[in-house]
Design an enzyme around this catalytic site. Structure first.
Site, PDB file in Angstrom:
ATOM      1  N   LYS A 200       0.890  -1.178  -0.046  1.00  0.00           N
ATOM      2  CA  LYS A 200       0.124  -0.055   0.129  1.00  0.00           C
ATOM      3  C   LYS A 200       0.913   1.245  -0.126  1.00  0.00           C
ATOM      4  CE  LYS A 200      -4.231   1.680   0.304  1.00  0.00           C
ATOM      5  NZ  LYS A 200      -4.990   1.771  -0.764  1.00  0.00           N
ATOM      6  N   ASP A 256      -2.123 -12.539   5.262  1.00  0.00           N
ATOM      7  CA  ASP A 256      -3.104 -12.930   6.019  1.00  0.00           C
ATOM      8  C   ASP A 256      -4.297 -13.174   5.051  1.00  0.00           C
ATOM      9  OD1 ASP A 256      -4.500 -14.447   8.176  1.00  0.00           O
ATOM     10  OD2 ASP A 256      -5.190 -12.340   8.654  1.00  0.00           O
TER      11      ASP A 256
HETATM   12  C1  IPM Z   1      -3.554 -17.805   9.664  1.00  0.00           C
HETATM   13  C2  IPM Z   1      -4.485 -17.284  10.761  1.00  0.00           C
HETATM   14  C3  IPM Z   1      -3.527 -16.942  11.945  1.00  0.00           C
HETATM   15  C4  IPM Z   1      -2.986 -15.607  11.389  1.00  0.00           C
HETATM   16  C5  IPM Z   1      -4.420 -16.442  13.339  1.00  0.00           C
HETATM   17  C6  IPM Z   1      -5.172 -17.822  13.715  1.00  0.00           C
HETATM   18  C7  IPM Z   1      -3.480 -16.098  14.262  1.00  0.00           C
HETATM   19  O1  IPM Z   1      -5.576 -16.537  10.295  1.00  0.00           O
HETATM   20  O2  IPM Z   1      -2.540 -18.426   9.797  1.00  0.00           O
HETATM   21  O3  IPM Z   1      -3.563 -17.238   8.638  1.00  0.00           O
HETATM   22  O4  IPM Z   1      -3.872 -14.378  11.482  1.00  0.00           O
HETATM   23  O5  IPM Z   1      -1.835 -15.544  11.018  1.00  0.00           O
HETATM   24 MG    MG Z   2      -5.271 -16.144   8.340  1.00  0.00          MG
END
Ligand code: IPM
Ligand code: MG
Length: 370
Positions: A200, A256
């Site tokens: 971004k 993520d």
């Molecule tokens: C992932 C999950 C994790 C993250 C969570 C469960 C902490 O969403 O592995 O993508 O946000 O990294």
């Molecule tokens: Mg995730």
């Protein structure tokens, strides 16, 4: 012949069922290749909260560090949803990532030809397939930056007192950016030599640093075509034309979000493996992208293929057995080509499907033929 030490973290929900399947497949790999795998099972996540009162017992991290690789099922479930942040099962994941120095998360979003109809996208958008590797930075950025709360005395423009303010800081240094980029470039060299940095940079200073480090590192990989894309546009392009992506390199938070989106495009989240890697020579952690699926836990119907494919990544990246890894992947493809399915990937409701154990046996049968 080598004896590999594998730390197994079954975790919660369907985690124990799917890790058991992957261990069975690795046993078959051992029988055929002459190597052997010694498993040490340890607790993390909700299971550890219940048995030891904390999501990541010290002993779990210690044993994980001493092994050649870690195989993880899944953590979390409604039972522990009301616990505070650092007491939740998910804290175990963050602790393992940081504790093992797993800065590079490799998530594949592949549309298997046999499962093309599973994609929620229009057939013309996925007719050429989808094969994206998301390289997500995993131990930096906003996930691990300074966070906190402060009681503010200031007021908003209209005079309303601000009350409590919370903050989470996004922070990246050049060295962190450089090492994740190198993982991305090395992967791109093994694939279609196209790398997209998602950021971004029109807003964030961290993204602008990512861009300048990329300009520098890209010169060392002249064969790789490098481009940049803003994250909002990338999330749109993923559903507009997923074929345009080969390797995406991005920050912890953007990775993520985009890896869930890319996974959904394949329509078969039960099929997607992942690897989390640190510096060479240290144990990597391998886990399916799907979560703990508490609604089907214990029923024997979970799809173990993502975990089996994660074990294939383990053979390739941590154990130095790429040929065996490729054979496991091929065995999974053969099983699909023969029409075997688990409940989550049947074409029509009511079609017959195999349980976790049965489809694992099919994979082993195919592997043994290769
Ligand atoms: C992932 C999950 C994790 C993250 C969570 C469960 C902490 O969403 O592995 O993508 O946000 O990294
Ligand atoms: Mg995730």
């Amino acid at each position: 012949m080598t004896k590999y030490k594998i730390t197994v973290i079954p975790g919660d929900g369907i985690g124990p069922e799917v890790t058991e399947s992957a261990c069975e497949v690795l046993k078959a790999v051992g029988r055929k290749s002459g190597h052997s795998f010694a498993y040490t099972e340890v607790a993390a996540g909700g299971a550890a909260i219940d048995s030891c009162g904390m999501p990541l017992p010290k002993e779990t991290l210690r044993l994980a560090k001493e092994s050649d690789a870690v195989l993880l099922g899944a953590v979390g479930g409604p039972k522990w949803d009301n616990l505070p942040g650092d007491a939740r099962p998910e804290a175990a994941l963050l602790g393992l990532r940081k504790g093992l120095g797993l800065f590079a998360n490799l998530r594949l979003a592949v549309l298997f030809p046999e499962l093309r109809d599973a994609s929620p996208l229009r057939p013309d958008l996925v007719k050429d397939g989808v094969d994206i590797l998301i390289v997500r930075e995993l131990t930096g950025g906003i996930y691990f930056g300074k966070r906190g709360r402060e009681k503010k005395v200031e007021k908003l423009e209209d005079g309303t007192p601000k009350g409590v303010e919370a903050f989470d800081v996004e922070c990246y240094c050049e060295a962190e950016i450089e090492r994740i980029l190198r993982v991305g470039y090395n992967s791109a060299m093994q694939r279609n030599k196209h790398l997209t940095v998602v950021d971004k940079a029109n807003i964030l200073e961290t993204s602008r640093l990512w861009r300048s480090v990329t300009e520098k590192i890209s010169k060392e990989y002249p064969e790789v075509e490098t481009d940049f894309m803003y994250v909002d546009n990338a999330s749109m392009q993923l559903v507009r034309c997923p074929k345009q992506f080969d390797v995406i390199v991005t920050s912890n938070m953007f990775g993520d979000i985009l890896s869930d989106e890319a996974g959904m495009i394949t329509g078969s989240i039960g099929m997607l493996p992942s690897a989390s890697l640190g510096v060479p020579g240290t144990p990597g952690m391998y886990e399916p992208v799907h979560g703990s699926a508490p609604d089907i836990a214990g029923k024997g119907i979970a799809n173990p293929l993502a975990t089996i494919l994660s074990a294939a990544m383990m053979l390739r990246y941590s154990l130095g057995l790429p040929r065996e890894g490729a054979k496991v992947e091929q065995a999974v493809s053969e099983v699909l080509a023969k029409g075997f399915r688990t409940a989550d990937i049947v074409e029509n409701r009511g079609d017959s499907f195999l349980g976790t154990k049965e489809i694992t046996e099919k994979v082993i049968d195919e592997y043994e033929k290769l």
